[in-house]
Motif scaffolding. Structure first.
Motif, PDB file in Angstrom:
ATOM      1  N   GLY A   1      74.481  42.187 187.648  1.00  0.00           N
ATOM      2  CA  GLY A   1      75.903  42.735 187.962  1.00  0.00           C
ATOM      3  C   GLY A   1      76.311  43.839 187.339  1.00  0.00           C
ATOM      4  N   ASN A   2      77.070  44.417 187.687  1.00  0.00           N
ATOM      5  CA  ASN A   2      77.680  45.181 186.427  1.00  0.00           C
ATOM      6  C   ASN A   2      77.699  45.536 185.032  1.00  0.00           C
ATOM      7  OD1 ASN A   2      78.253  47.314 189.298  1.00  0.00           O
ATOM      8  ND2 ASN A   2      80.682  45.818 189.217  1.00  0.00           N
ATOM      9  N   ASP A   3      77.788  44.274 184.688  1.00  0.00           N
ATOM     10  CA  ASP A   3      77.063  43.948 183.682  1.00  0.00           C
ATOM     11  C   ASP A   3      76.579  43.347 183.180  1.00  0.00           C
ATOM     12  OD1 ASP A   3      79.819  45.530 182.164  1.00  0.00           O
ATOM     13  OD2 ASP A   3      80.843  43.418 182.906  1.00  0.00           O
ATOM     14  N   GLY A   4      75.137  43.665 183.659  1.00  0.00           N
ATOM     15  CA  GLY A   4      74.232  43.028 183.603  1.00  0.00           C
ATOM     16  C   GLY A   4      72.826  43.392 183.490  1.00  0.00           C
ATOM     17  N   ILE A   5      71.302  42.573 183.459  1.00  0.00           N
ATOM     18  CA  ILE A   5      70.628  43.445 182.813  1.00  0.00           C
ATOM     19  C   ILE A   5      70.054  44.691 183.308  1.00  0.00           C
ATOM     20  CG2 ILE A   5      68.338  43.509 182.328  1.00  0.00           C
ATOM     21  CD1 ILE A   5      69.031  40.130 181.337  1.00  0.00           C
TER      22      ILE A   5
ATOM     23  N   ALA B   1      57.036  47.068 180.950  1.00  0.00           N
ATOM     24  CA  ALA B   1      58.772  45.807 181.283  1.00  0.00           C
ATOM     25  C   ALA B   1      59.325  46.767 180.995  1.00  0.00           C
ATOM     26  CB  ALA B   1      58.438  44.869 180.041  1.00  0.00           C
ATOM     27  N   PRO B   2      60.135  48.001 181.487  1.00  0.00           N
ATOM     28  CA  PRO B   2      60.865  48.491 180.682  1.00  0.00           C
ATOM     29  C   PRO B   2      62.470  48.419 180.849  1.00  0.00           C
ATOM     30  CG  PRO B   2      59.799  49.967 182.532  1.00  0.00           C
ATOM     31  CD  PRO B   2      59.274  48.769 182.308  1.00  0.00           C
ATOM     32  N   TRP B   3      62.773  47.094 181.672  1.00  0.00           N
ATOM     33  CA  TRP B   3      63.804  46.289 182.072  1.00  0.00           C
ATOM     34  C   TRP B   3      64.212  46.029 180.532  1.00  0.00           C
ATOM     35  CZ3 TRP B   3      64.192  41.767 180.520  1.00  0.00           C
ATOM     36  CH2 TRP B   3      62.759  41.206 180.611  1.00  0.00           C
ATOM     37  N   ILE B   4      62.919  45.661 179.721  1.00  0.00           N
ATOM     38  CA  ILE B   4      63.335  44.730 178.054  1.00  0.00           C
ATOM     39  C   ILE B   4      64.009  45.736 177.722  1.00  0.00           C
ATOM     40  CG2 ILE B   4      61.373  46.090 177.813  1.00  0.00           C
ATOM     41  CD1 ILE B   4      61.952  42.215 177.473  1.00  0.00           C
ATOM     42  N   TYR B   5      64.192  47.186 177.561  1.00  0.00           N
ATOM     43  CA  TYR B   5      65.109  47.867 177.014  1.00  0.00           C
ATOM     44  C   TYR B   5      66.691  48.300 177.534  1.00  0.00           C
ATOM     45  CZ  TYR B   5      60.198  50.214 175.247  1.00  0.00           C
ATOM     46  OH  TYR B   5      59.403  50.885 175.048  1.00  0.00           O
ATOM     47  N   ASP B   6      66.726  47.599 178.342  1.00  0.00           N
ATOM     48  CA  ASP B   6      68.322  47.609 179.377  1.00  0.00           C
ATOM     49  C   ASP B   6      68.752  45.841 178.683  1.00  0.00           C
ATOM     50  OD1 ASP B   6      68.831  49.202 181.441  1.00  0.00           O
ATOM     51  OD2 ASP B   6      66.433  49.121 181.939  1.00  0.00           O
ATOM     52  N   PHE B   7      67.674  45.197 178.712  1.00  0.00           N
ATOM     53  CA  PHE B   7      68.161  44.197 177.575  1.00  0.00           C
ATOM     54  C   PHE B   7      68.704  43.494 176.808  1.00  0.00           C
ATOM     55  CE2 PHE B   7      66.180  39.568 176.299  1.00  0.00           C
ATOM     56  CZ  PHE B   7      66.993  38.936 176.437  1.00  0.00           C
ATOM     57  N   VAL B   8      67.971  44.557 175.436  1.00  0.00           N
ATOM     58  CA  VAL B   8      68.295  44.727 174.186  1.00  0.00           C
ATOM     59  C   VAL B   8      69.624  45.487 174.402  1.00  0.00           C
ATOM     60  CG1 VAL B   8      66.872  46.122 172.424  1.00  0.00           C
ATOM     61  CG2 VAL B   8      65.550  44.510 173.493  1.00  0.00           C
ATOM     62  N   GLN B   9      69.940  46.364 175.221  1.00  0.00           N
ATOM     63  CA  GLN B   9      70.771  47.250 175.080  1.00  0.00           C
ATOM     64  C   GLN B   9      72.145  45.979 175.134  1.00  0.00           C
ATOM     65  OE1 GLN B   9      71.452  49.877 174.548  1.00  0.00           O
ATOM     66  NE2 GLN B   9      73.050  50.449 175.490  1.00  0.00           N
ATOM     67  N   THR B  10      71.687  45.223 176.368  1.00  0.00           N
ATOM     68  CA  THR B  10      73.159  44.087 176.503  1.00  0.00           C
ATOM     69  C   THR B  10      73.882  43.557 175.123  1.00  0.00           C
ATOM     70  OG1 THR B  10      71.545  42.395 177.428  1.00  0.00           O
ATOM     71  CG2 THR B  10      72.427  44.586 178.880  1.00  0.00           C
ATOM     72  N   LEU B  11      72.223  42.987 174.885  1.00  0.00           N
ATOM     73  CA  LEU B  11      72.336  42.233 173.385  1.00  0.00           C
ATOM     74  C   LEU B  11      72.873  43.168 172.516  1.00  0.00           C
ATOM     75  CD1 LEU B  11      68.428  40.116 173.247  1.00  0.00           C
ATOM     76  CD2 LEU B  11      70.762  39.294 174.348  1.00  0.00           C
ATOM     77  N   LEU B  12      72.863  44.300 171.904  1.00  0.00           N
ATOM     78  CA  LEU B  12      73.604  45.202 170.998  1.00  0.00           C
ATOM     79  C   LEU B  12      75.352  45.325 171.315  1.00  0.00           C
ATOM     80  CD1 LEU B  12      70.534  47.835 170.653  1.00  0.00           C
ATOM     81  CD2 LEU B  12      71.540  46.294 169.058  1.00  0.00           C
ATOM     82  N   GLU B  13      75.680  45.365 172.633  1.00  0.00           N
ATOM     83  CA  GLU B  13      76.669  46.163 173.113  1.00  0.00           C
ATOM     84  C   GLU B  13      77.626  43.850 173.290  1.00  0.00           C
ATOM     85  OE1 GLU B  13      76.703  47.736 177.029  1.00  0.00           O
ATOM     86  OE2 GLU B  13      75.999  49.611 175.972  1.00  0.00           O
TER      87      GLU B  13
END
Length: 592
Positions: A164-168, A510-522
């Motif tokens: 989604g728009n606010d997803g990983i 697994a570059p998506w992991i950086y996006d995942f961490v970003q969503t947790l920080l936000e």
């Protein structure tokens, strides 16, 4: 008992009614042709044909059609053609070498009629009748609909948090990037209805439409249209799901939905398409295990590691891991037998197919009980229903003519054969199939080609100050040592699954992991619904990921400590990351 008197039909098949095998096969032909062909023993009509010797009548069947007379394999092919089964006759007339081979096979069987009768009864039962597939097709399409319903509902809950728009991995930037790079070709390589919108509403509409179509298919309503609608909507989700929807069972479901649409319109053709799909799926699943060169499969040691190292074990996996080594090795060899030998039975008569179905279903149930493979096992069992026939034979001449569906089935079977050959020969897919790959109409399959011997588990931790670290908990992947493995299937926690794959390599793999961490920080709410955050609504300032070696405890360790898991060898997998915001500097403007 004498045969009935002559009828008005112009086609007469003469056979030896003292031959058990001849009577057995004539019963089948009569069921196909109905009253289009008259069947009489030569004992009753030989006197009407003095130009044909009694020995010739005993040697082979004779078909009298108007003024023409044929015998042997050609007579059999022509007789079946009168009942609408013209494929054999077409091959006899047009395929080089087929006619001579068919006549040779006919003479061989004719010389061993008693053995042929015994073999036929063992394979087909006491009476051979044309197989009917209308009811089996309904069961099959309903089962596929149920699997699709599970898949849509499962993904719907996670869609916003994943893409989604606010997803990983938000789907809209992904589509925009593809369009910028590929231009108009992006619509071909990423076939999705999500091109029509940019909000999360698109995801909800696709999932909702998929659920409705799957429900209709399950209930047997407008089956062909429902299956195609479910296919289009699930394909749209797979296309934008990126790494979270790149699983073999997603491809298999798409392929099954197309086959279900065919089966709804042309049951027999659809059932045979599904059977060949099941053959390809099982055969390639076994072949990749041996062709990979993994010594664990070659030596039978694969199950010594599988239950412990698979992505999401169930509670029963712990008990299976404790089994004696001899039983685990026997299970590995049995798996290879089921996947490599039993698929050949799919091409044989009913009783052989039932043997294959029993083996497949047993294997899938054992996998389902010991591993969380969502709807995958149910989907395979649904394919196994096509190995059955209807309890009542089809009425003579009741073959619906559905030319588009039959052409589609023939195309799918031909493409599937190419894919199977490429997989067995370890060759790349033909270049001509490349444009079809985004549609997932035919796919290559094969899980666990190489066994994972060690389980590395990723532990995600957050901190408000950089020194006090707290763990994020995932609903189904292993975490707390005292927590028993949980049952998730048929639901698929796709983020939990991706964490297992990420642990096999490095963060850059697994570059998506950086996006995942970003969503947790936000602290993005849709993502936090997929995990259990430790900060009660606060976003952490730092996030890091550790890698630990996990293994099942032994029975003695379990009794002593109460733990299901043992963890050691902690390593920093991803260094602590913090949320960085851009700093804007205003340089003085100089006018020339």
């Amino acid at each position: 008992m004498s045969e009935p008197g002559p009828s008005a039909t112009q086609h007469l098949l003469v056979y030896d009614r003292d031959c058990a095998f001849c009577c057995y096969m004539v019963g089948y032909a009569r069921a196909i042709t109905g009253d289009r062909v008259e069947y009489r023993g030569y004992q009753d009509v030989a006197h009407e044909h003095p130009d044909i010797s009694e020995a010739s009548f005993r040697e082979s069947i004779h078909l009298f059609s108007g003024s023409s007379v044929t015998r042997g394999a050609e007579a059999a092919a022509r007789t079946l053609a009168f009942g609408g089964h013209g494929a054999l006759l077409a091959c006899y007339r047009h395929v080089p070498g087929f006619a001579s081979g068919a006549e040779h096979a006919y003479r061989l069987v004719a010389r061993h009629r008693r053995a042929g009768a015994r073999l036929a009864r063992w394979l087909f039962g006491p009476a051979l009748r044309p197989a009917a597939h209308q009811h089996v097709a309904r069961v099959f399409t309903a089962c596929i609909g149920l699997c699709a319903l599970i898949a849509f509902a499962s993904f719907w809950w996670q869609a916003q948090g994943l893409v989604g728009n606010d997803g990983i991995l938000p789907y809209r930037p992904y589509l925009d990037g593809a369009q910028a790079q590929l231009g108009a070709a992006a619509y071909v390589w990423i076939p999705t209805l999500a091109w029509l919108g940019s909000s999360d509403l698109v995801l909800h509409l696709l999932c909702g439409a998929g659920v409705a179509a799957s429900l209709l298919l399950t209930l047997g309503r407008v089956r062909a249209s429902a299956a195609l609608t479910a296919y289009l909507t699930y394909l749209s989700l797979v296309a934008v799901g990126q790494t979270f929807m790149a699983y073999q069972w997603d491809s298999l479901l798409l392929e099954c939905l197309v086959v279900a649409a065919v089966a709804a319109r042309a049951p027999t053709w659809g059932i045979w398409t599904a059977r060949l799909l099941l053959l390809r799926f099982m055969l390639l699943s076994g072949a990749v295990k041996l062709l990979s060169g993994d010594p664990d499969w070659a030596t039978g040691a694969a199950l010594e590691f599988h239950f412990e190292t698979q992505p999401l074990p169930t509670l029963l996996a712990w008990y299976a891991h404790q089994l004696p080594r001899a039983i685990l090795h026997s299970g590995a060899w049995a798996t290879l037998f089921i996947e490599l030998v039993l698929p050949l039975c799919i091409l044989l008569p009913l009783r052989a197919r039932l043997l294959a179905a029993a083996g497949f279903v047993l294997l899938e149930l054992l996998i389902l009980l010991t591993g969380n493979y969502n709807f995958f096992n149910l989907l395979t069992i649904a394919l196994c229903t096509t190995l059955l026939n209807d309890s009542k034979p089809r009425a003579p001449g009741s073959r619906p003519r559905r030319l588009p569906a039959r052409l589609c089935a023939a195309t799918l079977m031909a493409l599937g054969s190419l894919v199977t050959a490429a997989g067995l020969l370890r060759q790349p897919l033909p270049a001509a199939l490349a444009p079809l790959q985004p549609l997932h109409l035919v796919n290559q399959y094969g899980l666990f080609a190489v066994m994972t011997r060690e389980r590395r588990e990723l532990v995600v931790e957050g901190s408000l100050n950089g020194s006090d670290w707290r763990r994020y908990r995932f609903p189904f992947k292993p975490g707390a040592l005292q927590q028993a493995p949980r049952l998730a299937a048929p639901y698929q926690p796709r983020l939990d699954w991706q964490m297992w794959f990420a642990a096999l390599g490095k963060p850059q793999d697994a570059p998506w992991i950086y996006d995942f961490v970003q969503t947790l920080l936000e602290g993005r709410a849709p993502v936090l619904r997929l995990v259990e955050a430790p900060f009660e609504g606060q976003a952490p300032k730092y996030v890091r990921i550790l890698s630990l070696r996990y293994r099942f405890t032994s029975a003695e360790e379990r009794q002593r400590s109460g733990n299901w898991w043992h963890a050691d060898d902690p390593r920093i997998w991803l260094e602590p990351m913090r949320l960085r915001r851009p700093v804007i500097r205003h340089e003085p403007l100089t006018l020339e």
